[in-house]
Write a protein that holds these residues in place. Structure first.
Motif, mmCIF file in Angstrom:
data_model
loop_
_atom_site.group_PDB
_atom_site.id
_atom_site.type_symbol
_atom_site.label_atom_id
_atom_site.label_comp_id
_atom_site.label_asym_id
_atom_site.label_seq_id
_atom_site.Cartn_x
_atom_site.Cartn_y
_atom_site.Cartn_z
ATOM 1 N N ALA A 172 0.521 -1.377 0.037
ATOM 2 C CA ALA A 172 0.198 0.051 0.179
ATOM 3 C C ALA A 172 1.464 1.254 0.189
ATOM 4 O O ALA A 172 0.474 2.589 -0.567
ATOM 5 N N ALA A 173 1.766 1.081 0.884
ATOM 6 C CA ALA A 173 2.946 2.080 0.918
ATOM 7 C C ALA A 173 3.124 2.352 -0.348
ATOM 8 O O ALA A 173 3.228 3.791 -0.626
ATOM 9 N N LEU A 174 4.259 1.442 -0.976
ATOM 10 C CA LEU A 174 4.752 1.667 -2.119
ATOM 11 C C LEU A 174 3.941 2.524 -3.369
ATOM 12 O O LEU A 174 3.696 2.968 -4.484
ATOM 13 N N ILE A 175 1.986 1.617 -3.360
ATOM 14 C CA ILE A 175 1.451 2.472 -4.405
ATOM 15 C C ILE A 175 1.101 4.017 -4.505
ATOM 16 O O ILE A 175 0.873 4.577 -5.080
ATOM 17 N N ILE A 176 1.055 4.282 -3.387
ATOM 18 C CA ILE A 176 0.590 5.520 -2.596
ATOM 19 C C ILE A 176 1.786 6.219 -3.467
ATOM 20 O O ILE A 176 1.428 7.590 -3.580
ATOM 21 N N GLU A 177 3.164 5.737 -3.001
ATOM 22 C CA GLU A 177 3.824 6.535 -3.513
ATOM 23 C C GLU A 177 4.126 6.964 -4.431
ATOM 24 O O GLU A 177 4.488 7.796 -5.325
ATOM 25 N N SER A 178 4.112 6.218 -5.288
ATOM 26 C CA SER A 178 4.110 5.817 -6.560
ATOM 27 C C SER A 178 3.007 7.261 -6.915
ATOM 28 O O SER A 178 3.220 7.560 -8.454
ATOM 29 N N LEU A 179 1.388 6.593 -7.238
ATOM 30 C CA LEU A 179 1.072 7.901 -7.385
ATOM 31 C C LEU A 179 1.070 9.205 -7.046
ATOM 32 O O LEU A 179 0.754 10.179 -7.748
ATOM 33 N N ASP A 180 1.609 8.917 -5.983
ATOM 34 C CA ASP A 180 1.822 10.972 -5.734
ATOM 35 C C ASP A 180 3.080 11.039 -6.055
ATOM 36 O O ASP A 180 2.538 12.594 -6.694
ATOM 37 N N ALA A 181 3.833 10.443 -6.407
ATOM 38 C CA ALA A 181 5.276 11.018 -8.186
ATOM 39 C C ALA A 181 4.026 11.398 -9.370
ATOM 40 O O ALA A 181 4.280 12.174 -9.930
ATOM 41 N N ALA A 182 3.432 10.500 -9.486
ATOM 42 C CA ALA A 182 2.830 10.407 -11.111
ATOM 43 C C ALA A 182 1.783 11.648 -10.565
ATOM 44 O O ALA A 182 1.859 12.023 -11.939
ATOM 45 N N ALA A 184 2.205 14.304 -9.956
ATOM 46 C CA ALA A 184 2.974 15.080 -10.120
ATOM 47 C C ALA A 184 3.620 15.650 -11.467
ATOM 48 O O ALA A 184 3.623 17.241 -12.113
ATOM 49 N N VAL A 185 3.331 14.464 -12.233
ATOM 50 C CA VAL A 185 3.238 15.064 -14.016
ATOM 51 C C VAL A 185 1.697 14.746 -14.503
ATOM 52 O O VAL A 185 1.807 14.843 -15.469
ATOM 53 N N GLY A 186 1.156 14.444 -14.181
ATOM 54 C CA GLY A 186 -0.420 14.237 -14.463
ATOM 55 C C GLY A 186 -0.853 13.043 -14.500
ATOM 56 O O GLY A 186 -1.448 13.115 -15.891
ATOM 57 N N ALA A 187 -0.178 11.721 -14.690
ATOM 58 C CA ALA A 187 0.252 11.117 -14.579
ATOM 59 C C ALA A 187 -0.260 10.101 -13.685
ATOM 60 O O ALA A 187 -0.631 8.166 -13.948
#
Length: 254
Positions: A172-182, A184-187
């Motif tokens: 869950a932590a990995l998914i949230i981190e990935s989505l938060d970063a995404a 930032a670039v609208g992805a």
């Protein structure tokens, strides 16, 4: 009719208790902080009255109060009944409560709740260990609760849940981190769809549960993952990912 006493009537205790009552059990409840109007759970203001002639006692009072409540309940409950602790505790904490039960001459079930209770109520999968595990499973299984008795050693069920949490909470932590970063670039939407596809047919629902549940219950999950962290340390296993998960949950809860 099986008599079951719920000690602790928060969300999980209420849902499990009401499900067991609907399945045919006589369910009593004790919680000085909760009122349950229009519930099949018969609430007792007196702990002694709630415990009289009961067959199974289920504790769902939260980690901080679990040992104190166990001491109070074990002094009052019938020795023929099983004391089942469903709180999220470390294996060591479950062993401590199991020792209290042994001193009181009461069978003990260390019970690990293996999925979120709001999804299935009393039909949530459970693992049980300890001297009372088989009796607990035999009492609840006919009521529709899937219980697997894994051993007669208190702490074994909690250990299996801790190890599962290392994976699920870390994921869950990995998914949230990935989505938060995404984001930032609208992805974010595109990445979320890709992640969901990796989990198969119900992947989107799983991602939603992991992301939303972590954000909603971060404070509660900090304790669970700190316990997992301590258990991995006890095992002598490396735990850099779990350390990062604890840090992530602390940040979310703040």
């Amino acid at each position: 009719m099986t008599v079951i006493t719920m000690v602790g009537l928060g969300e999980a205790g209420r849902l499990i208790g009401e499900g067991l009552a609907a399945a045919g059990a006589e369910v009593r409840g004790h919680d000085p902080f909760v009122d349950l109007p229009d519930s099949p759970i018969v609430r007792h203001a007196s702990l002694g009255d709630a415990l009289a002639d009961t067959a199974i006692v289920i504790s769902l009072v939260g980690p901080a109060a679990a040992e104190k409540v166990a001491s109070q309940v074990l002094a009052l409950m019938p020795a023929s009944a099983v004391y089942a602790d469903l709180n999220t505790l470390s294996p060591g904490e479950k062993k401590t409560i199991g020792a209290l039960a042994s001193e009181a001459g009461v069978p003990f079930a260390d019970v690990a709740v293996m999925a979120p209770v709001p999804r299935a109520g009393s039909r949530t999968p459970l693992l049980a260990a300890g001297s009372g595990a088989k009796t607990f499973a035999a009492a609840l299984s006919p009521l529709g609760t899937p219980v697997q008795a894994v051993s007669e050693t208190a702490g074994d069920a909690a250990a299996r849940k801790m190890l599962r949490s290392v994976f699920m909470k870390g994921l869950a932590a990995l998914i949230i981190e990935s989505l938060d970063a995404a984001s930032a670039v609208g992805a974010a939407d595109d990445l979320r769809a890709q992640i969901a596809a990796e989990f198969g047919e119900n992947g989107a629902a799983l991602v939603d549960r992991l992301v939303d549940g972590t954000r909603l219950h971060a404070g509660r999950r900090v304790h669970e993952m700190e316990a997992a962290q301590a258990y991995l340390e006890e095992l002598g296993a490396d735990h850099p990912v779990t350390d990062a998960t604890v840090t992530h949950l602390r940040r979310l809860s703040a």
